[in-house]
Scaffold this motif. Structure first.
Motif: not given
Length: 373
Positions: A303, A330, A335, A348, A350
């Motif tokens: 992301v 996301r 999740s 995940t 970022r």
């Protein structure tokens, strides 16, 4: 003094010529972008009319479509990485780009081939078609790949950017789609509702696509898993203009409505045929089938965060990487650890101060791919 003045005047006079020459050179070098952009905007209409400019989903090499039988894969059990571009893109975004200079650093595909010893394959497809149409076609292409080269394809890794990640997820759905031994007419669609619905249960009278047995890792880079806010805003504008119902607004709403099916699907990330085949009712959202993750596969969700950390969190969350909101990037499904299939994992990552397109050539993104591929 006179000589210096004349030199300056000559250089100034030649600036437009030099600028035009640079633009022409850049245009020639990157004219391959024209067809992908045209197909992304109107690709469904091109395909319906049989236009020769319609892009066909295929592996690509040297700027040309390559039939699977002509790929000539020989090294046995080699890790094979298939790259799938996003809306209005093509296979070259994984190898080079508009701002890249000759002799500059390579992008993800060539670098991974050189440094990780994997086999990169690049797919190009018509991004104006429904995501589910491309997902089904990608599943068929991957099936042909592993059936043609059963001993050459080892672990299969899929890397998708933006819409490409949705096409990958749709491909896994159709790879798992159960084909009953007896042909029965499809059941009538349920009444349209605004809530996601689960995928159909598996049937024992069927088998999955063979490429799924090779699939080990999926990288989803800047993917709008829960829909694109830009397309959602476009749908809202179209409906508002239609309701005003004046000649100028009708004209504008009709022009906006001509955007491709692929773009429209991005609004809610529709991955399955049945989701867009419902009657179009502007007052109700499309239903959205929840496509489960693949058992035994490692998913990496990458992301971007475009705005500065000093801005309010709500603003940063909404805009995300500039094209994909942070929450959608996301993905709600990723999740929910309790809902993951057996052997499936999700990681995940970022990347701050990075916009949607920048995820395609960011050094930290490459290092992430290199580490986990």
């Amino acid at each position: 003094m006179l000589r210096r003045t004349l030199t300056t005047l000559v250089r100034t006079a030649l600036l437009p010529v030099r600028g035009a020459a640079m633009l022409y050179k850049a245009g020639r070098a990157h004219q391959h972008f024209f067809l992908p952009v045209l197909n992304g905007a109107l690709g469904d209409q091109l395909a319906a009319s049989g236009d020769a400019r319609t892009i066909q989903l295929s592996f690509r090499r040297g700027g040309h479509d390559v039939p699977v039988a002509e790929l000539g894969l020989s090294q046995p059990h080699q890790k094979t990485v298939v790259f799938v571009h996003g809306l209005m893109g093509d296979e070259l975004i994984w190898q080079t780009g508009f701002q890249d200079t000759p002799g500059g650093p390579l992008r993800y595909g060539p670098r991974l081939a050189a440094e990780a010893g994997c086999r990169p394959l690049y797919v190009r497809y018509n991004t104006g078609l429904h995501i589910s149409e491309n997902g089904r076609a990608l599943s068929q292409l991957l099936t042909e790949l592993v059936e043609t080269y059963p001993s050459a394809v080892g672990e299969l890794v899929l890397v998708g950017h933006s819409m490409g990640g949705l096409v990958i997820r749709s491909a896994s759905y159709y790879g798992n789609e159960q084909v009953a031994v007896t042909s029965e007419p499809p059941a009538a669609h349920p009444k349209r509702k605004g809530k996601p619905r689960p995928a159909a249960p598996s049937s024992p009278l069927a088998e999955t696509a063979p490429w799924l047995a090779h699939l080990r890792t999926v990288f989803l880079v800047g993917v709008p898993h829960d829909g694109s806010y830009l397309e959602q805003n476009g749908q809202l504008v179209e409906r508002l203009l239609r309701r005003i119902n004046l000649f100028p607004t009708r004209f504008l709403s009709q022009a906006i409505a001509r955007r491709s099916n692929g773009i429209k699907d991005l609004g809610q990330a529709l991955l399955v045929d049945e989701d867009w085949q419902q009657p179009d009712d502007p007052a109700l959202p499309h239903p959205r089938t929840v496509v489960p993750l693949q058992p035994g596969v490692r998913y990496h969700v990458l992301v971007g965060a475009w705005l500065r950390a000093s801005l309010p969190q709500a603003v940063r969350e909404y805009f995300g990487d500039g094209l994909v909101g942070a929450a959608s990037g996301r993905g709600q499904l990723f999740s929910d650890e309790a809902a993951l299939p057996p052997g499936t994992s999700v990681r995940t990552a970022r990347f701050g101060q990075q916009h949607h397109g920048g995820l395609l050539h960011h050094p930290e993104v490459y290092q992430y791919l290199r580490q986990w591929i």
